[in-house]
Design an enzyme around this catalytic site. Structure first.
Site, PDB file in Angstrom:
ATOM      1  N   GLY A  58       1.679  10.830 -46.637  1.00  0.00           N
ATOM      2  CA  GLY A  58       1.744  12.136 -45.681  1.00  0.00           C
ATOM      3  C   GLY A  58       1.720  11.473 -44.290  1.00  0.00           C
ATOM      4  O   GLY A  58       2.448  12.243 -43.401  1.00  0.00           O
ATOM      5  N   ASN A 126      -7.659  19.862 -42.761  1.00  0.00           N
ATOM      6  CA  ASN A 126      -8.385  19.292 -43.871  1.00  0.00           C
ATOM      7  C   ASN A 126      -9.813  19.236 -43.921  1.00  0.00           C
ATOM      8  O   ASN A 126     -10.459  18.905 -44.686  1.00  0.00           O
ATOM      9  CB  ASN A 126      -7.716  17.690 -43.634  1.00  0.00           C
ATOM     10  CG  ASN A 126      -7.752  17.162 -42.270  1.00  0.00           C
ATOM     11  OD1 ASN A 126      -7.189  17.864 -41.413  1.00  0.00           O
ATOM     12  ND2 ASN A 126      -8.318  16.120 -42.360  1.00  0.00           N
ATOM     13  N   GLN A 156      -2.379  19.751 -46.791  1.00  0.00           N
ATOM     14  CA  GLN A 156      -3.657  20.275 -47.349  1.00  0.00           C
ATOM     15  C   GLN A 156      -3.318  21.731 -48.037  1.00  0.00           C
ATOM     16  O   GLN A 156      -4.057  22.414 -48.638  1.00  0.00           O
ATOM     17  CB  GLN A 156      -4.874  20.440 -46.575  1.00  0.00           C
ATOM     18  CG  GLN A 156      -5.491  19.186 -46.045  1.00  0.00           C
ATOM     19  CD  GLN A 156      -6.233  18.548 -47.201  1.00  0.00           C
ATOM     20  OE1 GLN A 156      -6.533  19.113 -48.048  1.00  0.00           O
ATOM     21  NE2 GLN A 156      -6.485  17.283 -46.836  1.00  0.00           N
ATOM     22  N   SER A 176       1.890  15.327 -49.351  1.00  0.00           N
ATOM     23  CA  SER A 176       1.080  14.081 -49.785  1.00  0.00           C
ATOM     24  C   SER A 176       1.037  14.090 -51.428  1.00  0.00           C
ATOM     25  O   SER A 176      -0.187  14.923 -51.403  1.00  0.00           O
ATOM     26  CB  SER A 176      -0.131  13.476 -48.949  1.00  0.00           C
ATOM     27  OG  SER A 176      -0.516  12.394 -49.507  1.00  0.00           O
ATOM     28  N   HIS A 178      -1.295  12.995 -53.284  1.00  0.00           N
ATOM     29  CA  HIS A 178      -2.812  12.693 -53.876  1.00  0.00           C
ATOM     30  C   HIS A 178      -3.646  14.319 -53.500  1.00  0.00           C
ATOM     31  O   HIS A 178      -4.777  14.031 -53.866  1.00  0.00           O
ATOM     32  CB  HIS A 178      -3.344  11.516 -53.331  1.00  0.00           C
ATOM     33  CG  HIS A 178      -3.779  11.273 -51.876  1.00  0.00           C
ATOM     34  ND1 HIS A 178      -4.780  11.385 -51.296  1.00  0.00           N
ATOM     35  CD2 HIS A 178      -2.813  11.049 -51.050  1.00  0.00           C
ATOM     36  CE1 HIS A 178      -4.768  11.301 -50.119  1.00  0.00           C
ATOM     37  NE2 HIS A 178      -3.560  10.850 -49.573  1.00  0.00           N
ATOM     38  N   THR A 214      13.156   0.932 -51.147  1.00  0.00           N
ATOM     39  CA  THR A 214      13.576   1.397 -52.589  1.00  0.00           C
ATOM     40  C   THR A 214      12.425   2.356 -53.002  1.00  0.00           C
ATOM     41  O   THR A 214      11.486   2.597 -52.686  1.00  0.00           O
ATOM     42  CB  THR A 214      13.159   0.139 -53.434  1.00  0.00           C
ATOM     43  OG1 THR A 214      14.187  -0.924 -53.122  1.00  0.00           O
ATOM     44  CG2 THR A 214      13.372   0.421 -55.114  1.00  0.00           C
ATOM     45  N   CYS A 302     -16.554   6.731 -37.387  1.00  0.00           N
ATOM     46  CA  CYS A 302     -17.740   5.777 -36.729  1.00  0.00           C
ATOM     47  C   CYS A 302     -16.988   5.183 -35.530  1.00  0.00           C
ATOM     48  O   CYS A 302     -16.061   4.250 -35.705  1.00  0.00           O
ATOM     49  CB  CYS A 302     -18.130   4.896 -37.632  1.00  0.00           C
ATOM     50  SG  CYS A 302     -19.312   3.887 -37.125  1.00  0.00           S
TER      51      CYS A 302
HETATM   52  N1  PLP Z   1      -2.405  15.459 -42.948  1.00  0.00           N
HETATM   53  C1  PLP Z   1      -3.647  15.910 -43.514  1.00  0.00           C
HETATM   54  C2  PLP Z   1      -3.912  17.189 -43.174  1.00  0.00           C
HETATM   55  C3  PLP Z   1      -4.356  14.956 -44.457  1.00  0.00           C
HETATM   56  O1  PLP Z   1      -5.270  15.812 -44.963  1.00  0.00           O
HETATM   57  C4  PLP Z   1      -3.960  13.780 -44.711  1.00  0.00           C
HETATM   58  C5  PLP Z   1      -4.846  13.170 -45.796  1.00  0.00           C
HETATM   59  O2  PLP Z   1      -5.843  12.763 -45.601  1.00  0.00           O
HETATM   60  C6  PLP Z   1      -2.806  13.031 -44.207  1.00  0.00           C
HETATM   61  C7  PLP Z   1      -2.281  13.913 -43.321  1.00  0.00           C
HETATM   62  C8  PLP Z   1      -2.456  11.714 -44.608  1.00  0.00           C
HETATM   63  O3  PLP Z   1      -1.750  11.867 -45.727  1.00  0.00           O
HETATM   64  P1  PLP Z   1      -1.720  10.384 -46.560  1.00  0.00           P
HETATM   65  O4  PLP Z   1      -3.142  10.133 -46.964  1.00  0.00           O
HETATM   66  O5  PLP Z   1      -0.847  10.481 -47.613  1.00  0.00           O
HETATM   67  O6  PLP Z   1      -1.392   9.371 -45.673  1.00  0.00           O
END
Ligand code: PLP
Length: 360
Positions: A58, A126, A156, A176, A178, A214, A302
């Site tokens: 992402g 997020n 998200q 993204s 995951h 690739t 942090c």
């Molecule tokens: N944008 C948002 C709103 C996200 O929550 C995240 C992931 O934490 C990202 C971008 C980044 O995605 P990635 O972890 O695949 O680089």
């Protein structure tokens, strides 16, 4: 990961291992798998297959949109760092948000100029889960900066919102895998037909010169499988998880005093529970939760050795002391009612325990 995604990717680590850019039969087989995945992704995201560009994550999708637009970028102060940092590092403008994290439309109007090349406003935040009013943002941007591209970080959004309703409003969208039950390390940037952004990664010319490198065939196939399942299950999961989220938040708020819900529930996605707990520090709470195997986050960064409240809460104007007690709990497709009841018990007991210690 969703089991369908794991299952979908496994053959590409063994029998179907070829590089889709090759010219032999095994390469053609891998290319077919990528093409099929592209069709599935396009269908769920409400775009044409040719508008789908597979990326490494992402963050890469966000960076490509912001940096590839080739001019001044404008974004909201609640964006993920994957948008915020490229905007700031290239002289862009960051626009304030309201108390829920929604971009302030008056301030956005004032920030748009003839030089604005791209505007980026996230679909769903997020940290606090706020859903943006992208229709209002799009209307404003098209009127005041008709030459600017409009990007949304929809990383998200997929599990909660039907992206087909967002796609017609914007030029670029980031995803993204995951975040919806796919593997880490694979993402998507959609680029509307007729829109041009410079590639971030140049080389072999894959993805029609828009993203060289690739293809991660196993990752792409698994991303598509996870996306299709998330889309199929969205309506039911929204209902199920909203009820579980309410049980979690009401349970903790009922058991201990001084728990503030950061954003009203009707402004946010079902899977997000974000609380600010008075009189405690998130770091200590997270330690106790981790000991009980409850995985949570404070959304604190942090910085320079000191715990700083999150930039999102600061932008929303949350009082600093309250923001230091932030607790972010997220629910997803694997969350059960037993998980919630255990979380209510552990979170409430841990808050009470920390308060007793700090009084002594
Ligand atoms: N944008 C948002 C709103 C996200 O929550 C995240 C992931 O934490 C990202 C971008 C980044 O995605 P990635 O972890 O695949 O680089």
């Amino acid at each position: 990961m969703r089991p369908v995604a794991v299952e979908a990717m496994l053959p590409f680590f063994s029998g179907r291992f070829a590089n889709p850019s090759g010219s032999h039969r095994f390469a053609r087989d891998a290319r077919r798998a990528v093409d099929e995945a592209r069709d599935q992704v396009a269908d769920v995201l409400g775009v044409a297959p040719g508008e789908v560009v597979f990326t490494g994550c992402g963050t890469e999708a966000d960076n490509t949109a912001i940096l590839g637009a080739g001019g001044v970028a404008v974004c909201s102060a609640a964006e993920h760092h994957a948008v915020l940092h490229p905007v700031l590092e290239h002289g862009g403008t960051v626009v304030g948000v309201d108390a829920t994290g929604q971009v302030d439309l008056d301030r956005l109007s004032a920030a748009l100029t003839a030089e604005t090349a791209i505007v980026s406003v996230m679909a769903v935040n997020n940290e606090v889960g706020t859903i943006s009013d992208l229709a209002a943002v799009a209307k404003l941007v098209r009127r005041l900066a008709p030459r600017a591209l409009l990007h949304t970080d929809a990383v998200q959004a997929v599990s909660w919102l039907d992206v087909r309703t967002i796609a017609p409003l914007v030029d670029l969208m980031s995803f993204s895998a995951h975040k919806f039950g796919g593997p880490k390390g694979v993402g998507v940037l959609t680029i509307s037909d007729g829109v041009s952004v410079d590639p971030l990664i140049i080389g072999g010319g894959q993805e029609r010169e828009r993203r060289s490198g690739t293809h991660n065939v196993a990752g792409i196939v698994a991303l598509a499988a996870a996306l299709v399942e998330a889309d199929d299950q969205r309506a039911g999961e929204n209902e199920r998880l909203a009820a579980l989220r309410d049980r979690l938040v009401d349970g903790v708020s009922g058991a201990v005093d001084g728990v503030v819900e950061t954003v009203p529930r009707d402004r946010k996605v079902a899977g997000s529970a974000h609380l600010c707990v008075e009189g405690i520090e998130s770091e200590s709470l997270l330690y106790l939760l981790d000991e009980a195997e409850i995985c949570a986050s404070a959304a604190s960064a942090c910085a320079s050795g000191a715990m700083e409240p999150s930039h999102v809460l600061a932008a929303m104007g949350v009082d600093r002391a309250l923001a230091m007690g932030a607790l972010r709990l997220t629910l997803g497709h694997t969350t059960t009612i037993d998980d919630i009841d255990r979380a209510v018990d552990v979170v409430s007991t841990s808050i009470s325990r920390l308060r007793r210690v700090s009084v002594r």
